[in-house]
Design a protein around this motif. Structure first.
Motif, short mmCIF file in Angstrom:
data_model
loop_
_atom_site.label_atom_id
_atom_site.label_comp_id
_atom_site.label_asym_id
_atom_site.label_seq_id
_atom_site.Cartn_x
_atom_site.Cartn_y
_atom_site.Cartn_z
N GLY A 1 3.97 25.06 -30.20
CA GLY A 1 4.95 24.72 -29.18
C GLY A 1 5.94 23.64 -29.56
O GLY A 1 6.72 23.19 -28.72
N PHE A 2 5.97 23.22 -30.81
CA PHE A 2 6.90 22.19 -31.26
C PHE A 2 8.18 22.85 -31.78
O PHE A 2 8.15 23.95 -32.32
CB PHE A 2 6.27 21.35 -32.39
CG PHE A 2 5.20 20.43 -31.90
CD1 PHE A 2 5.47 19.10 -31.64
CD2 PHE A 2 3.92 20.90 -31.69
CE1 PHE A 2 4.48 18.25 -31.17
CE2 PHE A 2 2.91 20.05 -31.24
CZ PHE A 2 3.20 18.73 -30.97
N THR A 3 9.30 22.14 -31.61
CA THR A 3 10.57 22.61 -32.13
C THR A 3 11.29 21.45 -32.81
O THR A 3 11.11 20.27 -32.42
CB THR A 3 11.47 23.16 -31.01
OG1 THR A 3 11.66 22.16 -30.01
CG2 THR A 3 10.87 24.41 -30.38
N PRO A 4 12.13 21.73 -33.80
CA PRO A 4 12.90 20.66 -34.43
C PRO A 4 13.82 20.02 -33.40
O PRO A 4 14.40 20.72 -32.57
CB PRO A 4 13.72 21.38 -35.51
CG PRO A 4 13.11 22.73 -35.66
CD PRO A 4 12.40 23.04 -34.38
N ASP A 5 13.93 18.69 -33.44
CA ASP A 5 14.80 18.02 -32.47
C ASP A 5 16.09 17.50 -33.08
O ASP A 5 16.85 16.79 -32.43
CB ASP A 5 14.05 16.90 -31.74
CG ASP A 5 13.76 15.68 -32.60
OD1 ASP A 5 14.08 15.69 -33.82
OD2 ASP A 5 13.20 14.71 -32.06
N TYR B 1 9.85 17.15 -35.38
CA TYR B 1 9.55 18.17 -34.37
C TYR B 1 9.10 17.46 -33.11
O TYR B 1 8.52 16.37 -33.17
CB TYR B 1 8.43 19.09 -34.86
CG TYR B 1 8.92 20.26 -35.67
CD1 TYR B 1 8.63 21.56 -35.26
CD2 TYR B 1 9.63 20.10 -36.84
CE1 TYR B 1 9.05 22.66 -35.99
CE2 TYR B 1 10.06 21.19 -37.58
CZ TYR B 1 9.77 22.46 -37.16
OH TYR B 1 10.19 23.54 -37.88
N ALA B 2 9.37 18.08 -31.96
CA ALA B 2 9.02 17.49 -30.67
C ALA B 2 8.45 18.55 -29.73
O ALA B 2 8.76 19.74 -29.85
CB ALA B 2 10.24 16.84 -30.04
N ARG B 3 7.66 18.07 -28.82
CA ARG B 3 7.14 18.92 -27.74
C ARG B 3 6.95 18.03 -26.52
O ARG B 3 6.39 16.93 -26.61
CB ARG B 3 5.80 19.54 -28.13
CG ARG B 3 5.20 20.36 -27.00
CD ARG B 3 3.92 21.05 -27.39
NE ARG B 3 3.31 21.62 -26.19
CZ ARG B 3 2.19 22.28 -26.19
NH1 ARG B 3 1.53 22.47 -27.31
NH2 ARG B 3 1.69 22.75 -25.07
N THR B 4 7.41 18.51 -25.39
CA THR B 4 7.21 17.80 -24.13
C THR B 4 5.99 18.38 -23.45
O THR B 4 5.83 19.60 -23.39
CB THR B 4 8.46 17.94 -23.22
OG1 THR B 4 9.57 17.40 -23.94
CG2 THR B 4 8.27 17.19 -21.93
N LEU B 5 5.14 17.51 -22.94
CA LEU B 5 3.94 17.96 -22.22
C LEU B 5 4.12 17.77 -20.74
O LEU B 5 4.78 16.84 -20.28
CB LEU B 5 2.72 17.14 -22.67
CG LEU B 5 2.21 17.35 -24.09
CD1 LEU B 5 1.01 16.46 -24.33
CD2 LEU B 5 1.85 18.80 -24.34
N THR B 6 3.49 18.63 -20.00
CA THR B 6 3.36 18.45 -18.57
C THR B 6 1.89 18.12 -18.31
O THR B 6 1.05 18.21 -19.22
CB THR B 6 3.74 19.73 -17.80
OG1 THR B 6 2.84 20.77 -18.18
CG2 THR B 6 5.18 20.14 -18.11
N ARG B 7 1.56 17.75 -17.14
CA ARG B 7 0.16 17.42 -16.81
C ARG B 7 -0.77 18.57 -17.15
O ARG B 7 -1.90 18.39 -17.58
CB ARG B 7 0.03 17.05 -15.32
CG ARG B 7 -1.20 16.28 -15.00
CD ARG B 7 -1.18 15.05 -15.88
NE ARG B 7 -1.96 13.99 -15.32
CZ ARG B 7 -2.72 13.21 -16.06
NH1 ARG B 7 -2.83 13.39 -17.34
NH2 ARG B 7 -3.36 12.21 -15.52
N ALA B 8 -0.30 19.80 -17.04
CA ALA B 8 -1.12 20.97 -17.35
C ALA B 8 -1.14 21.25 -18.85
O ALA B 8 -1.84 22.12 -19.30
CB ALA B 8 -0.59 22.19 -16.61
#
Length: 175
Positions: free
Chosen positions: A145-149, A167-174
Motif C-alpha cells: 500500500g505504499f506509493t512514491p511521494d 515511499y509513503a502510506r497513510t493509515l486510518t484507525r482500521a
C-alpha cells in the motif's frame, strides 16, 4: 515451520547483522559496487546493533522473525527522521530477510507487524526509503500500500551514486 515475530534482544545482534549483510549482498548485487558489499562486516554491524539497543530510549522498535529457532528476518522502525515529515510520522528504517527466505512470507509478516503497531499507536503517515533501482523492494512496498511521494535523496556506496526514493502510506484507525 512456524514463523514467530518477537522483540529483538542483545543475543540476536549477531544473527540480525548476518541477515542485514546477507540481505544487502543479495538485494543490492548489481546496484552497488561488489567491493563495497564484500567489505561489509557482520562483526562491526553486530557491535553497532548492540550499542544501539543498549543506548535506545524505547522509541525505536526492533523485531525479528524467527523460524525453527533461527532468525530469518529483521525490521526496525520508529519516529521519522525526515525534517519535512508531519507530526506523528513513523519510518521503517530497515526490513531485511535472509535471501533463502525471500518470498516465503517473512517480509510480509514483518511489514504486518509494523502496520499493526503503527495503527494501534495512531502513527501516520508511514514513510520509508528504498533504492530507486531496487525494483523487487519497490514492488514489495507497493503491494503493502505504499506509493512514491516524490522525495528523492542521494546515497553513495563505494563511490557510486545509488539514489533513494521515499515511499509513503497513510493509515486510518482500521489500518
Amino acid at each position: 515451520m512456524d514463523l514467530r515475530i518477537r522483540a529483538m534482544t542483545p543475543d540476536d545482534c549477531e544473527a540480525v547483522a548476518a541477515v542485514r549483510i546477507d540481505g544487502w549482498r543479495w538485494a543490492y548485487a548489481g546496484l552497488m559496487p561488489r567491493a563495497y558489499l564484500d567489505a561489509l562486516s557482520v562483526e562491526a554491524d553486530a557491535a553497532r546493533r548492540r550499542g544501539r539497543l543498549a543506548d535506545g530510549d524505547g522509541t525505536v522498535v526492533n523485531v525479528v522473525a524467527e523460524r525453527d529457532g533461527a532468525v530469518v528476518g529483521w525490521a526496525c522502525f520508529g519516529p521519522c527522521r525526515d525534517e519535512d515529515a508531519p507530526p506523528g510520522a513513523e519510518e521503517l528504517y530497515a526490513l531485511y530477510v535472509r535471501p533463502d527466505n525471500v518470498s516465503t512470507g517473512v517480509g510480509r509478516a514483518l511489514m504486518d507487524t509494523w502496520l499493526e503497531r503503527a495503527t494501534a499507536g495512531g502513527r501516520s503517515p508511514l514513510l520509508l526509503w528504498v533504492l530507486e533501482e531496487n525494483d523487487r523492494a519497490r514492488r514489495f512496498y507497493e503491494k503493502a500500500g505504499f506509493t512514491p511521494d516524490g522525495a528523492r535523496e542521494p546515497f553513495e556506496a563505494g563511490g557510486v551514486d545509488v539514489p533513494e526514493v521515499r515511499y509513503a502510506r497513510t493509515l486510518t484507525r482500521a489500518g
